[in-house]
Design a protein around this motif. Sequence first.
Motif, PDB file in Angstrom:
ATOM      1  N   PRO A  53       0.805  -1.226   0.000  1.00  0.00           N
ATOM      2  CA  PRO A  53       0.000   0.000   0.000  1.00  0.00           C
ATOM      3  C   PRO A  53       0.840   1.279   0.000  1.00  0.00           C
ATOM      4  O   PRO A  53       0.474   2.267  -0.637  1.00  0.00           O
ATOM      5  N   GLN A  88      -4.025   9.708  -1.571  1.00  0.00           N
ATOM      6  CA  GLN A  88      -4.736   8.539  -1.061  1.00  0.00           C
ATOM      7  C   GLN A  88      -6.028   8.251  -1.819  1.00  0.00           C
ATOM      8  O   GLN A  88      -6.505   7.123  -1.808  1.00  0.00           O
ATOM      9  N   THR A 110      -5.996   0.394  -1.198  1.00  0.00           N
ATOM     10  CA  THR A 110      -5.400   0.330   0.139  1.00  0.00           C
ATOM     11  C   THR A 110      -4.208   1.258   0.289  1.00  0.00           C
ATOM     12  O   THR A 110      -3.332   1.039   1.125  1.00  0.00           O
ATOM     13  N   VAL A 111      -4.171   2.308  -0.485  1.00  0.00           N
ATOM     14  CA  VAL A 111      -3.049   3.243  -0.520  1.00  0.00           C
ATOM     15  C   VAL A 111      -2.822   3.860   0.864  1.00  0.00           C
ATOM     16  O   VAL A 111      -3.755   4.248   1.543  1.00  0.00           O
ATOM     17  N   CYS A 112      -1.559   3.913   1.233  1.00  0.00           N
ATOM     18  CA  CYS A 112      -1.210   4.643   2.464  1.00  0.00           C
ATOM     19  C   CYS A 112       0.082   5.398   2.266  1.00  0.00           C
ATOM     20  O   CYS A 112       0.745   5.271   1.314  1.00  0.00           O
TER      21      CYS A 112
END
Length: 112
Positions: A53, A88, A110-112
């Motif tokens: 992510p 995000q 699920t990007v962080c």
Amino acid sequence: MMTAKIYIDYFEKELANEGNKRARLKKYMTSLFERLVELTSSISPETFWAVFPEILGIDAKLTLLLELISFDDFSNDEIIRIVETDYQTYFKELCGYDLKQETKPSIIFTVC
């Protein structure tokens, strides 16, 4: 086939076309590349779900950065602020979702 060198060279070349007026962005981009190298070298079956992510997040940041550099109205600091705020939701918007919409369970979100 995409390699790390091809990937990084693409972004560096695009930013280089902007000249010295975007030197601050060059430093920012370099820090993103450094983190990307750290993350990709640490991937294992045990770390994949925690690391991937963040890799997606860096990819979104780099892509947003290139999209914004052509807008002369934005200063370097404004571009970095926008990138750090919007990355995000980048893939969500790219896939046609409204920001308020619930997404399907996909790793791309699920990007962080």
